[in-house]
Design an enzyme around this catalytic site. Structure first.
Site, mmCIF file in Angstrom:
data_model
loop_
_atom_site.group_PDB
_atom_site.id
_atom_site.type_symbol
_atom_site.label_atom_id
_atom_site.label_comp_id
_atom_site.label_asym_id
_atom_site.label_seq_id
_atom_site.Cartn_x
_atom_site.Cartn_y
_atom_site.Cartn_z
ATOM 1 N N GLU A 172 1.959 -2.012 7.066
ATOM 2 C CA GLU A 172 3.565 -2.316 6.929
ATOM 3 C C GLU A 172 3.926 -3.276 8.126
ATOM 4 O O GLU A 172 4.358 -2.884 9.095
ATOM 5 C CB GLU A 172 4.330 -1.084 7.108
ATOM 6 N N GLU A 264 2.051 2.817 -1.371
ATOM 7 C CA GLU A 264 2.632 4.020 -0.588
ATOM 8 C C GLU A 264 4.082 4.079 -1.175
ATOM 9 O O GLU A 264 4.892 3.168 -1.354
ATOM 10 C CB GLU A 264 2.521 3.719 0.894
#
Length: 338
Positions: A172, A264
């Site tokens: 991320e 995710e």
């Protein structure tokens, strides 16, 4: 089609072994006469905006992400992966190796061995595996580029010959521009390709892999300046109780132009905790089904937060198959994988 290598021999051997009732690597999760995900789809590749199997047809993988292995290694055992592969019917396991937070940087050899062990166990059960380089804070992936180079070099030395491994090179990225993320990808993808020339590589996107939405951007910046590499996909993450209409519209729109993999997501808020928003999560799943977007849910552990599928203590007790071991979110996601 490209990206084939030894697949034909593996495919033929697997089919012959299944028909003869002989066990071979990658067949442990199959029932009598059934094919595992890897046997059914073979080596994956990106075709247009889709993830495709070895026959060139679009594939939607559905499965789970581990939590950080530094905390929840005990949730990833042969028995727990039997449940995930056989009872849940998962196609894919994402193995999350955190870089910081007492993760890889503290003991690279240990965490490489740990990831490799889980890759082997998932492979024995016929699942695909996403090797997740779980960088989060600091948000600039370049900070950990030397460590990433070591990690992916060693992982591909061990597993680059396999047909079932995908590589997520930055979990991320956040607080940095798309150009910064892109330059990191241009540096690290060749490291993966050196050890596994044919693998699908998953590239994190701006603003916690939101395609930029969480920092006021959108997918247009990627379309204007894509990563210069083939066989790649861009990641998108969402948490249904936090990420509403704008995020959902962006995912649906981007998937028509870019190859996207949702590596995710959760039914809770962005912390992986709090009340579940199953209605919004289902809307996401409907879009992903319509557009053949593969996904892994966060997370396959017994963490106290609501995003972990098991009740606390389940992993220590080894009762993964007990229906009472599942939290509400665990029941919901198991049913949607199955």
């Amino acid at each position: 089609m490209c990206f084939r290598r030894s697949l034909a021999r593996f495919w033929a051997a697997g089919l012959l072994a299944v028909s003869a009732g002989v066990a071979v690597p990658g067949t442990a999760s199959a029932g009598a006469g059934a094919l595992t995900p890897v046997q059914a789809h073979g080596r994956l590749e990106v075709c247009g905006t889709a993830l495709c199997g070895q026959d060139g047809k679009p594939v939607q993988l559905r499965g789970m992400s581990s939590h950080g292995t530094q905390w929840f290694e005990h949730c990833l055992t042969g028995a727990s992966l039997d449940v995930l592969a056989r009872d849940w019917g998962a196609d894919v396991l994402r193995v999350s190796t955190y870089v910081q937070e007492d993760g890889y940087e503290t003991d690279p050899e240990r965490f490489t061995d740990l990831a490799s062990r889980v890759i082997d166990q998932a492979t024995e059960r016929g699942m695909y595996v996403i090797v997740d380089w779980h960088m989060l804070d600091p948000g600039d992936p370049h900070v950990n580029k030397e460590l990433a180079t070591r990690f992916f070099t060693e992982i591909t030395e061990r597993h680059g010959h396999q047909d079932n491994v995908l590589y997520e090179i930055a979990n991320e990225p956040n607080g940095v521009s798309w150009q910064t993320i892109r330059s990191y990808a241009q540096d690290v993808i060749p490291v993966v390709r050196a050890g596994d020339p044919d693998a699908v590589v998953l590239v994190g996107t701006r603003a916690w892999s939101s395609l930029g939405v969480s920092e006021g951007a959108e997918e247009s910046e990627i379309l204007a300046d894509p990563v210069n590499a083939g066989n790649i996909m861009y990641t998108f993450h969402f948490y249904a109780a936090s990420h509403g209409e704008e995020y959902l519209r962006t995912l649906a729109r981007a998937a028509d132009e870019l190859p996207v993999f949702v590596t995710e997501f959760g039914t809770q808020d962005y912390s992986g905790d709090g009340p579940d928003d199953f209605a919004m999560a289902q809307r996401y799943l409907d879009v992903m089904a319509e557009k053949n977007i593969s996904w892994t849910n966060w997370n396959y552990s017994d963490d106290v937060r609501s995003g972990a599928v098991f009740e606390p203590g389940t992993c220590s007790g080894g009762a993964w198959a007990d229906p009472g071991a599942l939290k509400e979110a665990g029941v919901w996601i198991r049913d949607r994988i199955a």
